[in-house]
Scaffold this motif. Sequence first.
Motif: not given
Length: 536
Positions: A218, A267-269, A314
């Motif tokens: 990341e 979702e985690q982005q 979201n």
Amino acid sequence: MNKALTRNDGQLLKLLEGNIREHMQQVIVERGWEYFRKGYVRKVEVHDQHLLTGVVAGSELYAVSIDVMDFAYSRCTCPYDGFCKHMSAVFFAFCDHNQALHGTPESAYRRLTGLQPEPAPRAAVVVEQRGKAASTPGMDASPADWQAWMEQEYGDSWRVCRHSLHSLQPVLSALKGTSKDWDKKKQRLHWMNVILFVLDQAEQAIKAVDSFSRYYHEMSFVRMAEPWLEHYYTLVLELSPAEMLEDERDWADAVVGYAYNRALRKEQQLFDWPYIYLALCGKMSENRDWQQRELASMLASAGEQTETGDEQVNDSFIHTAIAMMYFFDGQDEEALAHFGKTDFRGSQKMVYTCAAQRLEEGDWEPFEAWMTYLYKHIYAIRSGRTVGPFLTLCRRADTDQPDNLKWTSYMTSLLPHSYSELTDHWFAQKKYEEWAELQMLIGALPDDLPIQDVREVSKVNPRVMMPLYHQAIDSWISSRNRQGYRMAVKQLKKLERIYKAEKEMDRWQVYITGIGRKYQRLRAFQEELWKGKIVT
């Protein structure tokens, strides 16, 4: 080459060639080619797998440093202001050392100057294996046609991003190159869409990384994508929404829709898609008709989410978007109402943006409303990390509106987390009495404070230092050891100088006599007083 190459050098060369194509004028490339052919490049090295250095002979020797991952930071010691021929020459020399990985320097030169077509990116080869590639859409094609073509041609690009995003740079350069002859206004929107497409590929790539390595990937991915995002935000600022023609608005809506659909996911982005979307909305809202239409769409989405309750959507982002659309329209109360329906941890970045803008405008009534909202949430989760941005706003507000005691009240109520900011603020405002009282409250010793600050206060308003030294002396004596007694005597000497400067030696004698009597049983302390000539 002075350093052994890695297996990533092939990708390094592709990325560097893409950077040169995008940022360097063709005439500079041609001059660099001549320098390479004449043997002017004396040395080429690779450092940290992404930094290329070299030495090129010209009227003198010039040192070249090329950051392949962040090309904007590349430098040469020559007088030329920009990406120069010496950088180009170093690139060709690098190619010459790595022909097995990237082909000959001649082939690279021909690709850069248009003498032969650029080879298809690896992702495009994957597509061609599935079927014959479609022809490139033209300037008159719709955004939807372009999106479909990019997905077909480059939709598998993420599969080769195993350890870095290097392979996406040629994709980005190639896609930008498809609109090099377009009208600038339309080209700008096309490039924005291309950047979002490539960022989307990065999002897909990070999902393929195992959980053990994800954190490190990341960081690498985000760093690699920084110049892409910076370019996107620059392009946003260059838009003129009020002057857009119909086909330009279609493209703008397509880009908005792309960012919105990504931001909508729970979702985690990897990237901050809500901010990417809202940055564009902020600019597009200069056209009020567009702003009203987008707001209506957001409100409809919020209603649908209430009815369906889709857990994958979201909903906090939807209300953040609505709040920002109201803010862009000057409806701060409505904006705050919708921010109240969001997860503060996710929306606080935008809330701070709103508060800072009202402060900059000097619009105090709505600014106070924003600060009240922020304070309620910050106080509930107060920590050294969360209070920083809030204190920055408080300091600016107290500077611009010193008669409003609310700002210092906020800062003092957040102690001890606000200690550092409040100390700096009161010292900068020359509020030395408040500064000294804060140090006493925290229990700071004069020797713990910046020496230049203590000297300035002692010179301008020495009286406020007296209680600080009294407190420090008592603290050192209470340590009940020889070193503590010596430190107490050291502080006593400084305090004596202040009493003398204030012409209050009678008070000093009373004070030192009291100290001697109070601690007369501490023999070691009495010895230090005598050694320091505090008493005779």
